[in-house]
Design an enzyme around this catalytic site. Structure first.
Site, PDB file in Angstrom:
ATOM      1  N   TYR A 216     -10.497  41.285  77.171  1.00  0.00           N
ATOM      2  CA  TYR A 216     -11.551  41.298  76.150  1.00  0.00           C
ATOM      3  C   TYR A 216     -12.837  41.973  76.631  1.00  0.00           C
ATOM      4  O   TYR A 216     -13.762  42.160  75.847  1.00  0.00           O
ATOM      5  CB  TYR A 216     -11.895  39.863  75.733  1.00  0.00           C
ATOM      6  CG  TYR A 216     -10.757  39.117  75.109  1.00  0.00           C
ATOM      7  CD1 TYR A 216     -10.260  39.472  73.865  1.00  0.00           C
ATOM      8  CD2 TYR A 216     -10.151  38.050  75.777  1.00  0.00           C
ATOM      9  CE1 TYR A 216      -9.201  38.777  73.283  1.00  0.00           C
ATOM     10  CE2 TYR A 216      -9.097  37.355  75.209  1.00  0.00           C
ATOM     11  CZ  TYR A 216      -8.627  37.726  73.959  1.00  0.00           C
ATOM     12  OH  TYR A 216      -7.588  37.045  73.395  1.00  0.00           O
TER      13      TYR A 216
ATOM     14  N   ASN B  51     -14.268  31.289  69.357  1.00  0.00           N
ATOM     15  CA  ASN B  51     -14.119  30.369  68.228  1.00  0.00           C
ATOM     16  C   ASN B  51     -14.472  28.927  68.565  1.00  0.00           C
ATOM     17  O   ASN B  51     -14.499  28.082  67.682  1.00  0.00           O
ATOM     18  CB  ASN B  51     -12.696  30.442  67.665  1.00  0.00           C
ATOM     19  CG  ASN B  51     -12.384  31.812  67.098  1.00  0.00           C
ATOM     20  OD1 ASN B  51     -13.246  32.682  67.010  1.00  0.00           O
ATOM     21  ND2 ASN B  51     -11.148  32.007  66.713  1.00  0.00           N
TER      22      ASN B  51
ATOM     23  N   HIS C  19     -16.092  42.617  70.076  1.00  0.00           N
ATOM     24  CA  HIS C  19     -16.408  41.198  69.906  1.00  0.00           C
ATOM     25  C   HIS C  19     -17.185  40.643  71.096  1.00  0.00           C
ATOM     26  O   HIS C  19     -17.828  39.604  70.991  1.00  0.00           O
ATOM     27  CB  HIS C  19     -15.089  40.422  69.732  1.00  0.00           C
ATOM     28  CG  HIS C  19     -15.147  39.291  68.762  1.00  0.00           C
ATOM     29  ND1 HIS C  19     -16.044  39.214  67.717  1.00  0.00           N
ATOM     30  CD2 HIS C  19     -14.393  38.166  68.682  1.00  0.00           C
ATOM     31  CE1 HIS C  19     -15.829  38.097  67.037  1.00  0.00           C
ATOM     32  NE2 HIS C  19     -14.842  37.440  67.600  1.00  0.00           N
TER      33      HIS C  19
ATOM     34  N   ASN D 144     -16.659  33.584  63.404  1.00  0.00           N
ATOM     35  CA  ASN D 144     -16.124  32.294  63.862  1.00  0.00           C
ATOM     36  C   ASN D 144     -16.929  31.660  64.991  1.00  0.00           C
ATOM     37  O   ASN D 144     -17.008  30.439  65.085  1.00  0.00           O
ATOM     38  CB  ASN D 144     -14.657  32.441  64.268  1.00  0.00           C
ATOM     39  CG  ASN D 144     -13.770  32.666  63.063  1.00  0.00           C
ATOM     40  OD1 ASN D 144     -14.057  32.214  61.956  1.00  0.00           O
ATOM     41  ND2 ASN D 144     -12.677  33.384  63.273  1.00  0.00           N
TER      42      ASN D 144
ATOM     43  N   ASP E 232     -21.818  39.961  67.709  1.00  0.00           N
ATOM     44  CA  ASP E 232     -21.458  41.179  66.995  1.00  0.00           C
ATOM     45  C   ASP E 232     -21.575  40.942  65.490  1.00  0.00           C
ATOM     46  O   ASP E 232     -21.492  39.815  65.031  1.00  0.00           O
ATOM     47  CB  ASP E 232     -20.036  41.605  67.358  1.00  0.00           C
ATOM     48  CG  ASP E 232     -19.001  40.539  67.035  1.00  0.00           C
ATOM     49  OD1 ASP E 232     -19.112  39.420  67.591  1.00  0.00           O
ATOM     50  OD2 ASP E 232     -18.096  40.787  66.229  1.00  0.00           O
TER      51      ASP E 232
END
Length: 188
Positions: free
Chosen positions: A16, A67, A21, A113, A92
């Protein structure tokens, strides 16, 4: 107010690291590198501190995944004995063109989220947030792939200037206050 919690939202893990994100992590990592700050792994995240003109900025990258960001945020607000008004959440935003900066004092989660979990955990929508535009240049049904995708070559070329501008927001928030920081940076 002399102390502030600056939370960059993102997901842990190398897969990631360079995704849209994770711009919250990227901004804090850039800030830390520019100021030679060292990250320490603590409960529910990685943390470092920056001090300037009598103000302390606690930078936090939650390790609870996007999340579930609320748990880490609540824990660190309590640890530092801070109110949500003393926190700035960096995230973001699909609804803003790439690199656009928008600071707000409150608002909805906008379908994000990470913000949704923070708001559910804190039971408030009133806390400062810094949204970094990632644009909505994806085809229908591809939102997740886009958000979790890596920056385009053009975005990578523009990123150093955007990171520099974003980094300036952190001390401004604590030294000048949210209202003046919004006037100085929104839309830039």
């Amino acid at each position: 107010m002399k102390k502030f919690l600056i939370v960059g939202l993102g997901n842990i893990g190398v897969e990631y690291a360079h995704t849209r994100h994770n711009i919250g992590f990227q901004i804090l990592d850039y800030f830390a590198a520019q100021h030679q700050l060292q990250w320490q792994t603590v409960k529910l995240g990685d943390r470092t501190e920056f001090k300037i003109k009598g103000r302390t900025f606690v930078l936090l990258k939650p390790s609870s995944y996007m999340n579930l960001s609320g748990k880490a945020v609540l824990y660190h607000l309590r640890q530092e004995k801070l109110e949500p008004s003393q926190m700035l959440v960096i995230t973001d935003d699909l609804n803003l063109p790439f690199g656009t900066i928008r600071l707000k004092s409150k608002g909805s989660d906008g379908g994000h989220n990470g913000l949704k979990d923070i708001q559910n955990t804190l039971q408030t929508t009133v806390y400062p947030r810094f949204r970094f535009g990632i644009s909505n240049a994806y085809t229908q049904g591809q939102q997740v792939d886009y958000v979790l995708g890596e920056w385009s070559d053009q975005e990578v070329q523009l990123m150093p200037e955007r990171l520099q501008k974003s980094m300036e927001i952190i001390p401004a928030f604590g030294l000048s206050g949210l209202a003046q920081t919004m006037n100085s940076f929104n839309g830039t």
